[in-house]
Design a protein around this motif. Structure first.
Motif: not given
Length: 365
Positions: A168, A191-192, A208-212, A231-233
């Motif tokens: 994180e 990001t996370k 990737l969970v969040e952000g970039s 990208k997320p997911h």
């Protein structure tokens, strides 16, 4: 053998705060070779600090002193520097006694703290949570090692990882956060994300969970680097190049030994979209989520989580697929659940587990 010219160039780069990762390693090795090397760098460090904070010297005077220094150290053809970059070091001849300037021991040895590397390890059967100097949080999975330099955040924010970690990252647009693994580097943009890069596995996974984030392959030729963004997911799986030796049955009776063939598997990259990040990050919450996962991969997770070694008495069990959630369970409970939900029996002794087909399954065959 490294020339004095090369060493002094490394020292200059260090004093200016511009050492690359490779140069930092070279300097560390050189410092460990001889105590005199450390003394030499101490002198250069002391003069640099003194000249920067105390001395008022004109360019003409520094130029004259630089000529003396160049004759002393760089007299060989081709060994020339831009003297303006070394202006502070040239002032060494004007100081008389190096330590008369009252440089504190903290200033004298500050470079040692900057060169020291922090190493955090999560042993098998446990996790570790770390807060980095920039405020970023890292959760290390079992059997993982995270390293970062003592001057982390001064010019760049880079960590190296062997194993698995969830990041994180604290935002700082002026200093990109990077995670370096054996084959790829992950660049974060606030990001996370999760990175799994165990040395004994062929794949390196970035989820990737969040952000970039972006991923580049580690390559000395910068012009050939290609940056891939997630990208997320989304998840990128990097397959390392490998060579696997497979036995081949003898084709003639005269062959005394079975032949062998080497299967060369090239590097490749696979990007998956619309994935459920929890499948790959649930370990941070002491959960393991399996969704039709081959037993061969599942036991690796169990080994790390519970610090055990699992053996297959029947090799074809490796392909058996298991779905379920393991959450805050003892090892015995996990093995019992596997046995109930599958044709697998087990024996547990100390830190070793043996898996085999149940007797009724063997009788069917």
């Amino acid at each position: 053998m490294k020339t004095q010219h090369h060493i002094d160039q490394l020292i200059l780069n260090y004093l200016e705060g511009g050492l690359s990762r490779e140069e930092r390693h070279e300097l560390e090795v050189w410092l460990r070779e001889d105590a005199a090397n450390q003394s030499y760098l101490e002198e250069m460090q002391a003069v640099w600090i003194a000249a920067e904070t105390e001395l008022q010297i004109t360019d003409d005077v520094i130029g004259q002193e630089w000529e003396k220094l160049e004759k002393r150290h760089f007299s060989k053809p081709g060994n020339t520097f831009n003297w303006q970059r070394w202006a502070k070091i040239a002032a060494i001849f004007l100081l008389g006694a190096l330590f008369s300037w009252g440089i504190s021991s903290y200033q004298m040895n500050s470079y040692f703290a900057e060169l020291e590397e922090s190493v955090i390890e999560a042993p098998m059967g446990a996790k570790s949570t770390i807060t980095l100097p920039d405020g970023s949080t890292v959760i290390l999975n079992a059997g993982s090692v995270l390293k970062y330099a003592g001057d982390f955040g001064k010019n760049i924010r880079e960590v190296s990882l062997e194993g698995e970690a969830f990041f994180e990252v604290a935002q700082d647009k002026s200093k990109r956060f990077q995670v370096r693994t054996s084959d790829i580097t992950v660049k974060a943009y606030g990001t996370k994300f999760n990175v799994k890069s165990y040395g004994d596995e062929r794949t390196i996974e970035t989820t990737l969970v969040e952000g970039s984030v972006s991923i580049v392959k580690n390559n000395r030729q910068k012009s050939k680097k290609e940056e891939l963004f997630l990208k997320p997911h989304e998840q990128l799986v990097f397959y390392k190049a490998s060579e696997e030796i497979e036995p081949v049955e003898a084709v003639t009776p005269e062959a005394a030994q079975p032949e062998q063939t080497v299967e060369r598997k090239p590097e490749k990259i696979l990007i998956s979209k619309g994935i459920d990040p929890q499948l790959f990050t649930s370990w941070t919450e002491d959960r393991l989520i399996m969704k039709s996962e081959p037993m061969q991969k599942m036991v690796i997770k169990i080994e790390r989580k519970y610090n055990v070694k699992i053996h297959f008495e029947d090799a074809d069990l490796k392909d058996f697929r298991f779905s379920g959630i393991i959450e805050n369970e003892t090892l015995e409970n996990v093995l019992a659940a596997i046995s109930i939900a599958s044709p697998i029996d087990y024996t547990l002794k100390d830190r070793d587990v043996w898996l085999r087909k149940k007797k009724e399954e063997k009788n069917k065959n």
